[in-house]
Each structure stands twice: as C-alpha cells, then as structure tokens.
Design an enzyme around this catalytic site. Sequence first.
Site, PDB file in Angstrom:
ATOM      1  N   GLY A 147     -90.123  46.380 -21.100  1.00  0.00           N
ATOM      2  CA  GLY A 147     -90.236  45.045 -21.017  1.00  0.00           C
ATOM      3  C   GLY A 147     -89.822  44.395 -19.545  1.00  0.00           C
ATOM      4  O   GLY A 147     -90.374  43.312 -19.252  1.00  0.00           O
ATOM      5  N   GLU A 198     -92.221  52.980 -23.544  1.00  0.00           N
ATOM      6  CA  GLU A 198     -92.141  52.861 -24.953  1.00  0.00           C
ATOM      7  C   GLU A 198     -92.703  54.115 -25.988  1.00  0.00           C
ATOM      8  O   GLU A 198     -91.936  54.222 -26.807  1.00  0.00           O
ATOM      9  CB  GLU A 198     -92.978  51.587 -25.326  1.00  0.00           C
ATOM     10  CG  GLU A 198     -92.308  50.203 -24.956  1.00  0.00           C
ATOM     11  CD  GLU A 198     -92.584  49.806 -23.525  1.00  0.00           C
ATOM     12  OE1 GLU A 198     -93.110  50.614 -22.300  1.00  0.00           O
ATOM     13  OE2 GLU A 198     -92.465  48.583 -22.834  1.00  0.00           O
TER      14      GLU A 198
END
Length: 702
Positions: A103, A126
């Site tokens: 993020g 991720e």
Amino acid sequence: MSEKQVVKYRVTGNVAVISIDNPPVNALGPGVREGIIDALAQGNADSAVEAFVLIGEGRNFMAGADIRQFGGVRPVSTRTSAAAIDASAKPVVAAICGYALGGGLEHALACHYRISTPEAKVGLPEVLLGIVPGGGGTQRLTHLVGPEAALDIITTGRHVGAYEAQRIGIIDEIVDEPDFLAASVRFAARVAIVKPLPRAHLLSEKIEQAGDQALAFDDARKFHTRKSRHQKAPMHAIALIEAAVKGSFEEGLALEQTLFAELENSEEAKALRYAFFAEREAAKIPGASNVPKPEPVSSAAVIGAGTMGSGIAMAFADVGTPVKLLDVTHEALDKGMKRIRDNYAVSVKRGSISQSEMDARLAKIQGVVDYADISDCDAVIEAVFERVDLKQAIFRKLDDVMKPGALLLSNSSAIDIDIMAQATKRPADVAGAHFFAPANVMKLCEVVRGTQTAPATIARTMKMARDLGKIGAVAGSCDGFVANRSRTSLMTEMMLMLEEGAMPEQVDRILVAFGYPMGFFAVNDMSGLDVSYEGRQRRAAADPSYRKLHVPDRLVEMGRKGQKTGAGWYRYKDGDRTPHPDDLVKEVIASVAREFGIAQRTFSDEEILHRLLFASVNEACRILDEGRAYRASDIDVMWLYGFGFPRHRGGLMYWADTIGAAPIHRQVTEWHERYGKRWEPSPLLARVAESGTRLRDAGPQS
Ligand code: 3HC
C-alpha cells in the site's frame, strides 16, 4: 494516538509537506489514510499551496497496509486514499527513502511524480502474504511500466532497487543529496506549474508498446501452475494485470477489489500472515532486553574446509565479509577452495552472478592452515566431523588463540554445546550456529544456546545470521537440537511405513500434494542415501535398543546410493534425473517385511500424511515442554526455512492447529497402543488437547 499525529502537515513556501510518522515502518495503521486525505483537502483549499510532497519520517516511506489489521474493519481503504492523491488538483510528489512497499508503493503510484534516494527500494509484496494489491497498484503499475515488468514485480513480490525502478519507469528522478526533504520540496516547487498532471492510470504508452501479450500471460500462468500450485494470489495477480491491459481503469479497479476481498481471509493468506510475524518473533530473545545492541561480525573464520565449512565461508563472502577458511593440511584446504571455486563457476555459468562478482567473492576467502592466523577474527565457526574429541581439541585451541570477545561457534548438528563450552575458559562466548546444507543457500541458521551461553552471545550470533541473509531461530542444546530433532520422528515413520506396505512413490506423491516441491525419497536420492547410513550404523552400535531402519540400510548395502549411482529409492535412466519407481525396491521392502514378520497393508493418503506429521508434532511438543524452544512459532520458522515446509500452511504447529490438538492427541494415543513407546503422547500435547487451546501458543507452562 490521535489520528492527526501519525500524519503531519506543514507548508514551506508554496509546497505542503505531508509526512507519515507511524514507527517502526510507517505502515498504514489507523489514522494514516484518513490523515493523508485530510491533508490533501487542506492543501488543495489553500491558495498559497501549489504542490505537495508525500514523505515518510524515519527510515522508510511506507511499508504498506498494517498487516495486523487484515481481517478486521478498515474505515478507509488504501484504494480511497490513493484515489484522493490521484485526484488532487495540485501535483503530489512521492519522496521515497527506505522502503515503499505494498500500500505504501500504491500511494506513491497514485502520486503524480516519484523521486527517491539511491538506496530506496520499492515493491508490491502482497502475493507473499497471500493477497493481491488492493489500492489500485495492479492497474497503475501496469500503466507505468507495462505488463511484462508488472508481471515480474507483482507475481514475485520482490524488492526493486531505485536504479532499476528508475529504468523501468516507476521513479522519475533519483536524488543523491544529504537533505532529501529539501531536495523534494525544490522538486515539487519546480513541477507545480506543469499541466496536465501526469496520472499513472492515464498513461497508455507502455501498454500499447507491449502489444498483444497473450503469450506472456500464458507463460506466467503455466509457470505459476507449477510453482505456486496451492496459491491463488499469483494467478489472481496475473488476471489483474491482464485486466489493466485489456479493460478500463475502473473495471480493473473493480476486479482488484473483488479479488482482494476474496483472498484477504483465505486460509492461504492467514497462514502467510502468521509466517510473516513468526519470522519476526523468532528474532526476539527472552532475557536479552538489557543486552547492548550487538556489534556486527566484520571478519570471520571457519574451521574445516569440508562441504559445510566451504558453504559457510561462501555465505560470508556472498555478503562481502572477509572470511578465513582453516584446515589442517594444505591438501584439505585446496580441496575446499576448489569446491568453492567450482560452486561459484556454476553460478556464473547459470548467469546468477558475473565473473567479476565471482572474483570479488573469492577474494574475500583466504585459506589458512595456522590457528595463529585467525586470532583477530570477530567470530569463528567450527565445522568439522561430528567427533566429540576432535571438537573439544579445537575449542581448546580456539580458547588459546582467539581474541577476547570473539564468538566461538560450532556448526555441530547434534553434539551438546556444553561439551565444547567446557573445553574453554569462556563458556559464555560459546554457542551453536547450525547451518543447513548447502550453507550458502539454505536460509535457516539454528542458534544453539548452551547452559552458560551469555544472552549477548546469542544476540550477536543472531545478528550475524541476519547479516548473512539468514533467518535465525534459537534452540536449546539437546540431541539434534530443535530442527533436526523434531524432524527425525517424521523420517523414522516414513521408513517404518515402508515395512508395513507404503511405497516411496505414494509417500512422495502425498508430500508433493501437500505442497513440498519434491517428495522426501526423491530428495534423498539427490543428497545420497549413504549420508545418513553411517550415522545409523554408529547409533546402532552405541545403543542396543536402537530401532534399525532395514530398508534404507539394505539399499545402501546393495550400492543404491541415489542419483549418483543411477538408483536409490527410484531408478534413473542415463543422464536423466526423473525418478522412476523400481520393482526392486518393492522386493527389498517385501523381503524385509517377511524377514521381520511385519504384515503388509495398504495406506490411505491421509493416514500417511498424519503419521508423518503427527510424529513430528508430538516431538515438537516434547521439545517445547522441555523448554528447548522459546515458542512454538520458532519451530515453525525452522521448518519453513530449514526444511522447505510449504509456507502457505504456516508451519508444522500452525498446520497442527488446523487439525486440532484433540484429534491429534487421540490419534497419537491410538498409535501409542499399537506401535509402542515412540508414540507416547507428549504431556504438553495432552494438556493442550484437554484445554482446547492452540498448539501454536503452547509453551512449557501451558
Ligand atoms: N504491518 C504491520 N507491521 C509491520 C509491517 C506491516 N506492513 N511491516 C513491518 N512491520 C513490523 C514488524 O512486524 C516488526 O515489528 P516488531 O518489531 O514488533 O517485530 C517491525 O515492523 C520491523 O519490521 P522488520 O523487523 O521486518 O524490519 P526490517 O527493517 O527488517 O524490514 C520491511 C522492513 C522490509 C518493511 C519489512 O518489515 C517488510 O517486508 N514488511 C512487510 C511489507 C509488506 O508486506 N507490505 C505489504 C502489506 S499488504 C498491503 O499493503 C495491502 C495493500 O495492497 C492494500
């Protein structure tokens, strides 16, 4: 902490600086996303502000979403705060120092410009957590760098250095100035007037240039069907990059949300999150909180130029630490140095390192035959044969020659560290540093504490392991320590099940289906059946009650030592490494069974898997009960990094909890009645089963 404190806002000249202050790594914890949105609104409403700098305080930009918050409610998503940046009427410059991951990078990608320090690293890791980027990263990155680079970065999750990131189009400018913030503000002031704002999702040049990428997507899918058989995240990531190429940005974002939501609470993601924190937990040493920050090991010596010693020397050379390799004869030393050169030459041939890199690494390794030549090293690691008298003699010598404060370490895989420590007048400085073969490749370093090892010695050895790029985990001293001891039970059951009628190819198939890259019998054929044979003979000679493993013994005695002899557990055709089941092995198994009156039967896949892993779970419980491991999760870390346990299953004890302590205890009790002492249930297993708690939380007091 109030929301505003994790995001700071100040204006210098015509630039508003939004800085994230959420130690230790500026994860997107509570208040960060909201703070960014508020700060943007404030700056966009202020006519004195013409541009923004988004920067992290401390060492990092932002390490991504707060992993501890997954599965919970997030009032504002990364997608929303990234969209706010993207939509800002005034340009936003991401000023990246340290890490911009997950993020964190997604916020940077939504910015209109990205600049960084030369040391910065970016990435979308991720998939390593079982999810896909959820803040628009799959779409914006593909627009910025094109599908090929996006496939590489997102499906591997790797960290990309600043210069590579600049070359492929993630970073616009690298700033090598002492005052990075001031330089970032100047950059923002410079671009304030440039219109229109470059928004990543509106750039289509790289996608158009790439043309029809059907083949690349096909290849990526084929690769991950093999490599990530049990994981959905890499396949979902590929679908998202394809969506970025083929559809609109809004459609891509919508698909990203759907797939992110599907994965967030999947079993795979939960296990991978557990593994992430287990690894960090293993670095924490109880009782060492008052120990000063350990000094790095800047020079090392390795005693013994055999396979392990050479591998350990390479591990130091690989990270640029000078290392002296000592053996008693020039001949042994030459052999070790040749082995090292040959290993590096293979890496050069494969293209994983350059010739000049090989030369640089070799230059870090100095062969010596005299103990006087190693006295000034910060650490010495003994890696000779597993013979107690030899090791004692070496530690006596090390005690004589090594400078005060040097770490005296043993790579023994079984011998009690106290025996070595007692040969010295400085037992507090003695510990185990148990590497796994090949030592320059395998990530685990089991740090073994003797009864007198000082916490500072453990802390410094753990730091040494980390600086070598290894994952350290602490074990108490006992036969086999923690990693091998917990695994031996599995290996024993595996051999004994053969006598009862299971076949190597069935066991291997089950292990591969479970997630191991290869079955253990096939691996054994690669490493050589003779390696463990000698040890078994020694144990049998020393202990009349030792349960012999007749099948592997017979195979070795028949000259079937594995791939190197063309046959072992399997048969190999000339020049081919594909294992073929062999009727001869079946015959050996049947004849051993006849000889010892063992009835042959068929096994279900589940019985085989449970018998293998429950044996180790039971032993791991004993280890915990004896206080030989600090925590169950340390055992999981050892299995993940020492033995290639499938990461998406979390680790041995995490996996055991997915079955439940009570059913495992019931089964172990039944096998105890059937097979006798080796299956005696551990008291800790019984207690956890009774209390209905989790094995992964269990310790000596539970
Ligand atoms: N969330 C929560 N805690 C985190 C974290 C994160 N993203 N990243 C690191 N931490 C914690 C660690 O648990 C550790 O805590 P501890 O001191 O209590 O044990 C502390 O921060 C320091 O971490 P490290 O020991 O790992 O520090 P290093 O300096 O060695 O490494 C790092 C720094 C490379 C940033 C490493 O911590 C890392 O890889 N972090 C994870 C990055 C990541 O996977 N980000 C993606 C998250 S998912 C996401 O962003 C979803 C989005 O698409 C919506």
